[in-house]
Design a protein around this motif. Sequence first.
Motif, mmCIF file in Angstrom:
data_model
loop_
_atom_site.group_PDB
_atom_site.id
_atom_site.type_symbol
_atom_site.label_atom_id
_atom_site.label_comp_id
_atom_site.label_asym_id
_atom_site.label_seq_id
_atom_site.Cartn_x
_atom_site.Cartn_y
_atom_site.Cartn_z
ATOM 1 N N SER A 7 0.776 -1.212 0.000
ATOM 2 C CA SER A 7 0.000 0.000 0.000
ATOM 3 C C SER A 7 0.793 1.239 0.000
ATOM 4 N N THR A 63 -4.490 -4.809 3.320
ATOM 5 C CA THR A 63 -4.852 -5.390 2.028
ATOM 6 C C THR A 63 -6.357 -5.492 1.846
ATOM 7 N N SER A 64 -7.123 -5.186 2.882
ATOM 8 C CA SER A 64 -8.576 -5.126 2.760
ATOM 9 C C SER A 64 -9.083 -4.035 3.690
ATOM 10 N N TYR A 161 1.584 1.107 -6.329
ATOM 11 C CA TYR A 161 0.142 1.289 -6.192
ATOM 12 C C TYR A 161 -0.265 2.706 -6.587
ATOM 13 N N ALA A 163 -3.788 5.609 -6.858
ATOM 14 C CA ALA A 163 -5.156 5.992 -6.539
ATOM 15 C C ALA A 163 -5.486 7.249 -7.334
ATOM 16 N N GLU A 183 -8.248 3.718 -0.765
ATOM 17 C CA GLU A 183 -7.904 2.538 -1.551
ATOM 18 C C GLU A 183 -6.900 2.837 -2.663
ATOM 19 N N THR A 185 -4.661 0.698 -5.871
ATOM 20 C CA THR A 185 -4.690 -0.491 -6.712
ATOM 21 C C THR A 185 -3.300 -0.752 -7.268
ATOM 22 N N LYS A 186 -2.876 -2.004 -7.249
ATOM 23 C CA LYS A 186 -1.558 -2.349 -7.786
ATOM 24 C C LYS A 186 -1.527 -2.111 -9.289
ATOM 25 N N ASN A 196 -4.659 -4.800 -3.838
ATOM 26 C CA ASN A 196 -5.138 -3.518 -3.330
ATOM 27 C C ASN A 196 -4.476 -3.190 -1.997
ATOM 28 N N TYR A 198 -5.115 -0.361 1.503
ATOM 29 C CA TYR A 198 -6.023 0.597 2.141
ATOM 30 C C TYR A 198 -5.257 1.366 3.218
#
Length: 220
Positions: A7, A63-64, A161, A163, A183, A185-186, A196, A198
């Motif tokens: 992240s 990761t979530s 990553y 965003a 969030e 995103t890779k 992902n 967070y």
Amino acid sequence: MRRYALSTLVATAASTALAILPATAASADTAVLTYGSADGNAVSVGDVLTASLASGTNATLATSSDGTSGITCTESTLSATVTANPAAPGTATESATSQTFKGCTSNTFGVLGVQSITVDDLPYSTAASSDGTVTVTAAPGRAIQTTVALSTLLGSITCVYQAPSLSAVSSNSDNSLTFTNQEFTKVSGSALCTANGYFTATYAPVVDSSVSGSPAIYTN
């Protein structure tokens, strides 16, 4: 999280948007950003606003959105330069120039250590509105980007990553700026990088480091 931590943030970022929610209604000549108190002196264009993590808190990169595994950093800082500070109500703007992370560890299976977390492509644009909302965006056609370097059982890996933007909420009660589950995103990296990330962190107090005594910042 899933198998591997990841992240970013931000910018960064900051990364990166340093304003505080209004505590009281602003008078007709009050600027959006003031220092010392909600009805204090207007923050000058060119002043540098800085903040570290609120005492007793960490920055987390999960990761979530509801996960408990991933990266935890005990130190993080933000820095931004004020580019416009109109009368309230309105929107002040800043250039987010720095966001750092230190003391980072991971509790994800297979990750042996966190080598670095780097907010890329600074500066980013920050808009701090009188209602306490803060938005961080990259230049047109670009995204907010963070690179995470990890040591794993299979060697060193790099995860990048992105965003489209970041949102935060400010509060005059403790002069804080809070990012919650932002969030990412890779976009590139090893197959071991999770898809992902967070980002959650609270920075407080946000201060005007260009003024003697570094007084706290308020948003009106």
